[in-house]
Write an enzyme that holds these catalytic residues in place. Structure first.
Site, PDB file in Angstrom:
ATOM      1  N   GLU A 246       0.871  -1.180  -0.060  1.00  0.00           N
ATOM      2  CA  GLU A 246       0.052  -0.005  -0.164  1.00  0.00           C
ATOM      3  C   GLU A 246       0.762   1.470  -0.014  1.00  0.00           C
ATOM      4  OE1 GLU A 246      -3.260   0.144  -0.300  1.00  0.00           O
ATOM      5  OE2 GLU A 246      -3.666  -1.894  -0.247  1.00  0.00           O
ATOM      6  N   CYS A 280      -2.890   8.446   3.410  1.00  0.00           N
ATOM      7  CA  CYS A 280      -2.718   8.079   1.837  1.00  0.00           C
ATOM      8  C   CYS A 280      -3.890   8.227   1.329  1.00  0.00           C
ATOM      9  CB  CYS A 280      -2.201   6.659   1.835  1.00  0.00           C
ATOM     10  SG  CYS A 280      -2.594   5.485   2.900  1.00  0.00           S
ATOM     11  N   GLU A 379       2.774  13.017  -4.905  1.00  0.00           N
ATOM     12  CA  GLU A 379       2.112  12.984  -3.393  1.00  0.00           C
ATOM     13  C   GLU A 379       2.893  13.990  -2.329  1.00  0.00           C
ATOM     14  OE1 GLU A 379       2.230   9.263  -0.747  1.00  0.00           O
ATOM     15  OE2 GLU A 379       0.122   9.768  -0.541  1.00  0.00           O
TER      16      GLU A 379
END
Ligand code: ADP
Length: 477
Positions: A246, A280, A379
């Site tokens: 992940e 996230c 990100e």
């Protein structure tokens, strides 16, 4: 007192220790923790390997009782553990307690799953032959976790690993060892046999790497950055081991002309800035159609003015500090990059002074951003979001899907047609309608697509895919 690592049922001090610092007040040392060496990691792996045969055959009532006891203790101590979590990570006390409750619920869920292990019995294609399909544990599972959910992520990996009969080597993130230590202590006291769960706190490059390099770890589940995720993948291919990743997100939140303005603003503020944007599943791309654009931006500015950014443990705080200095630098670097790229910093982005020294940042909102800018593609992992103006729903969907990531995706609309179309066509593992992109339940699958994830889903009954291997047995009648 130094909190120790747990290896083969013994608390081991090791030769080094590191400090856990409160990001709301850098003078506050939350605790000292033993730093495991590569040698310690190898001892932990050997212990997990030795413990596997017995644990994999342990009775379901034994596993159920241990997981259930753990759930009960976590829930009974939610205020104290939630406070520890907020103190070490910097999310607000309400968020810290909420995450702790979720960890308790996860252990409770998998305590129940131990009692529901089932297989299938089918007739063979050939006469007089029966076929049984069963699930068996994978073996030694390596668990590597990040700092942003210090108790929930360890819980949603450790609970299914143990439930399905695996043994575990667990390496938490160095920034937040306190919550991990606490749940390992609880599980240990709940009666886990020695070696079944081993805790090795320490550096990723040392302890994590020793785990990646070991042929005796049969599966690795990892949550963290894209770069480290790739290393996990490459090392796992080398050892032909199962792996689950992940990683990042660049989650879109679409706001259509027909959206309820309040619902959109509340969901966008929550998605982008709560938990200091360090999720996230946070949304950093607010994709807004032109009919509502100006009203949405104005309402966001108003709402952001009212946000209380302060010490995570202080009553009334809505947004805590950034987790540490290096993450703060990353956030402010991206704010500078956004300006250089020509986006307009419409609100926030300044460092804030509070009563105690901490990493306080006013959440930042860019407008006039394009989807090609680095602030829209990479990100950031902080309280920084950009508004991307689009013509209509079709363009919004195209922009939403135009990203290397695919974890979560949200839309604000009152149109059933658009909501339905978006649910079907968003290229993400999770889709939210009139809800924040973050904030997921504990009993249903969690995971993404494209660059965000690899392998089967985490959480709920879907976790069995990763933590078990299927056996097909044929018997002549
Ligand atoms: P973040 O940016 O969230 O800290 P990382 O990917 O660096 O993301 O960290 C996630 C987890 O991976 C942490 O527990 C970290 O210690 C671990 N880690 C970092 N480098 C390695 C590595 N080379 N091998 C294994 N684990 C690592």
């Amino acid at each position: 007192m130094v909190q120790k690592n747990l290896i083969d049922g013994e608390w081991i001090a090791g030769s080094e220790a590191f400090r856990n610092i409160n990001p709301s007040d850098t003078n506050d040392v939350v605790g000292e923790y033993a730093r495991a060496s590569a040698e310690d990691a190898r001892a932990a792996i050997a212990a997990a390997k030795a413990a596997f045969p017995a644990w994999s055959r342990s009775g379901i009532l034994e596993r159920h009782a241990i997981l259930r006891k753990t759930a009960d203790e976590i829930l009974a101590r939610k205020d104290e553990l939630g406070k520890l979590l907020s103190r070490e990570e910097g999310k607000t006390l309400a968020e810290g307690i909420g995450e702790t409750v979720r960890a308790g619920q996860i252990f409770d869920f998998f305590a129940g799953e131990c009692l529901r292990l089932a297989g299938e019995v089918l007739p063979s294609a050939r006469p007089n032959i029966g076929v049984e399909i069963t699930r068996e544990p994978v073996g030694v599972v390596g668990i590597i976790t990040p700092w942003n959910f210090p108790i929930a992520i360890p819980a949603w990996k450790i609970a299914p690993a143990l439930c399905y009969g695996n043994t575990v080597v667990f390496k938490p993130a160095e920034l937040v060892p306190g919550s991990s230590w606490a749940i390992v202590d609880i599980l240990h006291r709940a009666g886990l046999p020695k070696g079944v769960l081993n805790l090795v706190m320490g550096k990723g490059s040392v302890v994590g790497q020793a785990m990646l390099d070991s042929p005796d770890i049969h599966a690795i589940t990892f949550t963290g950055s894209t770069g480290t995720g790739k290393r996990v993948a490459l090392a796992s291919v080398e050892h032909n081991r199962k792996y689950q990743l992940e990683m990042g997100g660049k989650n879109p939140f679409v706001v259509l002309d027909d959206a309820d303005l309040n619902v959109s603003v509340e969901a966008a503020v929550n998605s982008a800035f709560f938990s200091t944007g360090q999720r996230c599943t946070a949304s950093s791309r607010l994709i807004v159609t032109e009919g509502i654009h100006d009203r949405f931006v104005a309402a966001m500015g108003e709402r952001m003015k009212g946000l209380v950014i302060d010490d995570a443990l202080k009553a009334g705080t809505q947004i805590g500090p950034v987790v540490d200095e290096s993450q703060l630098n990353q956030d402010t670097d991206y704010i500078a990059i956004g300006r250089q790229e020509g986006a307009k910093l419409a609100f926030g982005g300044e460092l804030l002074k509070r009563a105690t020294p901490g990493f306080y940042l006013q959440p930042a909102l860019f407008t006039e951003a394009t989807n090609a800018m680095r602030i829209s593609r990479e990100e950031i992992f902080g309280p920084v979001a950009s508004v991307i103006r689009v013509k209509d729903y079709d363009e919004a969907l195209t922009v939403a899907n135009d990203t290397p990531f695919g974890l979560s995706s949200g839309i604000a609309t009152t149109s059933l047609k658009h909501a339905t179309h978006f649910k079907r066509n968003a290229e993400a593992g999770m889709v939210m309608v009139n809800l924040p992109t973050a904030g997921v339940d504990f009993h249903v699958p969690f995971g993404g697509r494209k660059g965000s994830s690899h392998g089967s889903r985490e959480q709920g009954r879907y976790a069995a895919e990763f933590y078990t291997t299927v056996k097909t047995a044929y018997t002549l009648a």
